[in-house]
Each structure stands twice: as structure tokens, then as C-alpha cells.
Write an enzyme that holds these catalytic residues in place. Structure first.
Site, PDB file in Angstrom:
ATOM      1  N   HIS A  79       7.088  24.639  27.242  1.00  0.00           N
ATOM      2  CA  HIS A  79       5.641  24.536  27.722  1.00  0.00           C
ATOM      3  C   HIS A  79       4.916  26.065  27.596  1.00  0.00           C
ATOM      4  CE1 HIS A  79       1.801  22.645  27.688  1.00  0.00           C
ATOM      5  NE2 HIS A  79       0.992  23.159  28.810  1.00  0.00           N
ATOM      6  N   GLU A 143       8.128  35.529  23.270  1.00  0.00           N
ATOM      7  CA  GLU A 143       8.707  36.454  24.164  1.00  0.00           C
ATOM      8  C   GLU A 143       9.059  35.840  25.740  1.00  0.00           C
ATOM      9  OE1 GLU A 143       7.692  40.579  25.119  1.00  0.00           O
ATOM     10  OE2 GLU A 143       7.282  40.764  22.825  1.00  0.00           O
ATOM     11  N   GLU A 145       9.136  32.540  26.741  1.00  0.00           N
ATOM     12  CA  GLU A 145       9.959  30.901  26.527  1.00  0.00           C
ATOM     13  C   GLU A 145      11.574  32.104  26.104  1.00  0.00           C
ATOM     14  OE1 GLU A 145       5.935  28.095  24.628  1.00  0.00           O
ATOM     15  OE2 GLU A 145       7.208  29.733  23.168  1.00  0.00           O
TER      16      GLU A 145
END
Length: 167
Positions: A79, A143, A145
């Protein structure tokens, strides 16, 4: 990775699956009468390919109870915020940018029936810089994530391996 399912056939994950010859289910919501029908098709596809861990990355639908039950404790999501901030929607980056905060980030969490409320596995932050646009901040969050999702997958694989070795 043993199979890919997507609700957006033009996404990068579908291209990844096609390029590697992985089984691919293209489950556009328009092809189904309900989210439940779509999730049953996805559940059956994943069972057919013996999927042990479901990774929601860029998946923009809410799983129905039947799907959640079939993979209980074995679905993770990435998320684009530091949950619980900006939970529950697809506009977390926009909300972070408008919030006046100096940082946001990403979270990998276990998916439960509580939207964006399952146990958090990992989080990491990204600064919100003066002059950021949604696009520049989105790139920075992506980046993060891309860095934490593989680690979250490894964590879950280890948990699942521990469960099977105990049973």
C-alpha cells in the site's frame, strides 16, 4: 512465481507473465457479473496452479469473503502509505501530498477483511519534497514499494514454510 492474475490485462505484471510463459488469468471486472464471481474465478485459477501466497501489487479491487477465506493469512498487499495513514483508497499518494506532512512511504501488510487493516509486515518512508507533484512523489513511493515488497514476500515464505514443517 507460479502464476499471475490481473484485472488489468495491459499492466506490467501481465507483460511479465507473458514474457516468461507463466500462467496468466486476465480477470477484467467487465467479464463478470460481480466481484464475487471474479474472485471465485481467481481463487480457482490460483488453486489450479497451486499458489501458496497471493501478492497484491497494484491490484485495485477489494477481495470478497470467499477469496479471503480460501487464502486466509496468505495474501499480502503493498500500500502506498505508512498505514494506518491514508488507508482505504487508491489516492493515498494524493492525500499525502495534500496533507502537509514531510514524509509518506509504503507498507506491506497481510490482507484481511478489514480494508488496509491487516497485520503490518514492513514499512519504510519516503520524503515529501517542496515542489513535489503527484508523479514525482509516486515515483519515490514506488521505489520504496519495490524495495520492501520482495522482503515482505520472503518473510511470508518463511512463515508458510514454518507452518508446513510443523504440520
Amino acid at each position: 512465481m507460479v502464476a499471475v492474475a490481473t484485472n488489468r490485462p495491459s499492466c506490467a505484471a501481465a507483460a511479465f507473465a507473458r514474457a516468461r510463459g507463466l500462467p496468466l488469468a486476465e480477470l477484467s471486472q467487465r467479464s463478470f457479473n460481480s466481484g464475487e464471481e471474479r474472485d471465485i474465478a481467481m481463487r480457482d485459477f490460483f488453486h489450479e496452479h497451486r499458489v501458496q501466497l497471493v501478492v497484491d501489487a497494484g491490484y485495485d479491487r477489494i477481495h470478497t469473503p470467499a477469496f479471503l477465506k480460501a487464502f486466509e493469512g496468505r495474501i499480502i498487499n503493498v500500500h502506498p502509505s505508512l498505514l494506518p495513514m491514508f488507508a482505504g483508497g487508491m489516492d493515498a499518494i494524493e492525500q499525502a501530498l495534500e496533507s502537509g506532512l514531510k514524509f509518506t512511504g509504503a507498507t506491506v501488510h497481510v490482507v484481511t477483511d478489514e480494508l488496509d487493516g491487516g497485520p503490518i509486515l514492513l514499512q519504510d518512508s519516503a520524503p515529501i519534497l517542496d515542489g513535489d507533484t503527484v508523479e514525482t512523489l509516486r515515483a519515490r513511493v514506488h521505489e520504496v514499494e519495490h524495495r520492501i515488497l520482495p522482503e515482505g514476500i520472503r518473510m511470508m515464505e518463511a512463515r508458510l514454510a514454518d507452518r508446513t514443517s510443523v504440520s
